[in-house]
Design an enzyme around this catalytic site. Structure first.
Site, PDB file in Angstrom:
ATOM      1  N   SER A 199       0.834  -1.205   0.000  1.00  0.00           N
ATOM      2  CA  SER A 199       0.000   0.000   0.000  1.00  0.00           C
ATOM      3  C   SER A 199       0.864   1.249   0.000  1.00  0.00           C
ATOM      4  O   SER A 199       1.970   1.257   0.582  1.00  0.00           O
ATOM      5  CB  SER A 199      -0.856  -0.027   1.272  1.00  0.00           C
ATOM      6  OG  SER A 199      -1.460   1.211   1.500  1.00  0.00           O
ATOM      7  N   TYR A 211      -2.189  -0.993  10.835  1.00  0.00           N
ATOM      8  CA  TYR A 211      -2.373  -1.561   9.491  1.00  0.00           C
ATOM      9  C   TYR A 211      -1.169  -1.222   8.611  1.00  0.00           C
ATOM     10  O   TYR A 211      -0.588  -2.082   7.945  1.00  0.00           O
ATOM     11  CB  TYR A 211      -3.672  -1.036   8.852  1.00  0.00           C
ATOM     12  CG  TYR A 211      -3.729  -1.327   7.374  1.00  0.00           C
ATOM     13  CD1 TYR A 211      -3.988  -2.621   6.914  1.00  0.00           C
ATOM     14  CD2 TYR A 211      -3.477  -0.335   6.420  1.00  0.00           C
ATOM     15  CE1 TYR A 211      -4.003  -2.911   5.557  1.00  0.00           C
ATOM     16  CE2 TYR A 211      -3.500  -0.615   5.066  1.00  0.00           C
ATOM     17  CZ  TYR A 211      -3.751  -1.902   4.634  1.00  0.00           C
ATOM     18  OH  TYR A 211      -3.757  -2.189   3.294  1.00  0.00           O
ATOM     19  N   LYS A 219       1.954  -3.671   6.720  1.00  0.00           N
ATOM     20  CA  LYS A 219       2.413  -3.664   5.316  1.00  0.00           C
ATOM     21  C   LYS A 219       3.918  -3.405   5.262  1.00  0.00           C
ATOM     22  O   LYS A 219       4.653  -4.032   4.506  1.00  0.00           O
ATOM     23  CB  LYS A 219       1.666  -2.587   4.508  1.00  0.00           C
ATOM     24  CG  LYS A 219       0.197  -2.888   4.290  1.00  0.00           C
ATOM     25  CD  LYS A 219      -0.006  -4.084   3.363  1.00  0.00           C
ATOM     26  CE  LYS A 219      -1.455  -4.463   3.220  1.00  0.00           C
ATOM     27  NZ  LYS A 219      -1.674  -5.794   2.681  1.00  0.00           N
TER      28      LYS A 219
END
Ligand code: NAD
Ligand code: WQD
Length: 338
Positions: A124, A149, A153
């Site tokens: 992302s 989150y 990643k």
């Protein structure tokens, strides 16, 4: 090529499945339906006139994955399986680290045990953090993430890069997505968020269909042309086509490559509202609210590397994204639920 889609029943995975099958590849799906359902797979089968081998299993389950690799001669894995709600990750960090990191470790372990050497990973733009200025390019150092989150990643990219350094035969392609929106033009598959949407486009389309009273725009006092935030929205079908190029590329080389998948063109929140109204000939109820914590004013890609390495550029425009998002929403007001 036989491609295993981990998390393939989800939003991006289901569109990628259609595009891979149409490009002549064979697809196997493993998903625990934590944020999706088997109906999505059924509709991919309907769109592609094919039968898809699919497994209901947790990607953290070593034995289940081992069985899937043994039953299928997999050439490449695409790792979509993950939890992705930024706000929820702040409330449940341990669940996010456990699920996202552990799925990656289990995949890498079982791939090694079964001699599968190619993996494409859903990363992302969030890993660029706030330190880097747009347009963001892949040579920039990863930044400081503002939520668990994002850190998952960041960490999974690191794990994959280290795994590739330690295994000369491993091919890792890390794709950094910007803001995927839109749906398959048939309106049969699309994004189906559970509960109140966190992301802009599902909120817009649910407002248009009457499920939400109005959209709140999170701040109009940013240092941008109209005061609302700028993002790099990309049609999910363009993203899906990027994955076909990425798996084909993965099989031609070894080591790690990091590639942005974006359009390189920023649009503001108000641009999205107005484009959605124009493309679909309707009026959206919205009001301006306070800023949302953690939002960056500007985030968009430099998309040159994908063009150079994959021969891929996004083809669909904002009107296509707004039309296809609405087509999915109006034909499926309750998502995949009847
Ligand atoms: P999604 O939630 O629709 O799809 C993810 C799928 O993974 C779901 O079907 C879910 O059930 C499955 N899954 C989750 N944990 C699992 C587990 N332990 N075992 C088996 N299946 C599991 O999300 P999406 O929008 O399709 O995103 C796909 C990937 O791309 C995610 O990793 C996400 O973090 C990443 N990504 C998404 C966006 C975005 O805006 N949609 C942007 C950048 C990156
Ligand atoms: C877009 C713009 C909001 C909702 C997130 C993740 C990122 C990636 C993509 C996974 C922002 C504004 C939104 C609303 C609004 N996901 N907005 N009202 O935050 O750019 O990125 O999804 O990797 O990691 O952070 O996307 O769709 O939430 O917001 O005004 O009700 O819309 O402020 O400017 P974001 P988004």
């Amino acid at each position: 090529m036989n491609v295993l889609l981990a998390g393939g029943a989800g939003y991006i995975g289901s569109h990628t499945a259609v595009t891979l099958i149409e490009a002549g590849h064979n697809v196997v799906i493993v998903d625990n339906y934590d944020n999706s359902c088997e109906e999505a797979v059924r509709r991919v089968e309907e769109l592609t006139h094919s039968t898809i081998k699919h497994y209901e299993a947790d990607v953290k389950d070593h034995d289940a994955l081992d069985r899937i690799f043994k039953e299928n001669d997999i050439d490449c894995v695409i790792h979509f399986a993950g939890l992705k709600a930024v706000g929820e990750s702040v409330e449940k960090p341990v669940a996010y680290y456990r699920n996202n990191v552990d799925t990656t470790l289990t995949l890498l372990e079982t791939m090694k045990e079964n001699n599968v050497k190619n993996i494409v990973f859903s990363s992302s733009a969030t890993v660029y953090g706030a330190e880097n200025a747009s347009p963001l390019n892949e040579t920039m150092k990863k930044g400081t993430c503002t939520n668990p989150y994002g850190w998952t990643k960041w960490m999974m990219e690191q794990i994959l890069e280290d795994a590739a350094k330690a295994d000369d035969e491993l091919s890792v392609v890390i794709l950094r997505y910007f803001n995927p929106i839109g749906a398959h033009p048939s309106g049969r598959i699309g994004e189906d968020p559970q509960g109140i949407p966190n992301n802009l486009m599902p909120y817009v389309s649910q407002t248009a269909v009457g499920k939400r009273d109005h959209l709140t725009i999170f701040g109009d006092d940013y240092d941008t042309p109209d005061g609302t935030c700028l993002r790099d929205y990309i049609h999910v079908m363009d993203l899906a086509e990027g994955h076909v190029k990425a798996v084909e590329y993965a099989l031609t080389r070894k080591g790690t490559d990091i590639i942005n998948l974006g359009t390189g063109t920023p649009y503001s929140v108000l641009d999205i509202v107005h484009a959605f109204e124009k493309a679909n000939d309707l009026t959206l109820k919205y009001e301006i609210g306070p800023r949302r914590a953690g939002d960056l004013a500007v985030c968009y890609s430099n998309a040159d590397k994908a063009a150079e390495i994959l021969g891929w550029t996004a083809k669909r425009n904002l009107e296509d994204m707004c039309r296809d998002s609405w087509n999915w929403q109006k034909n499926n007001p309750n998502g995949y639920k009847k």
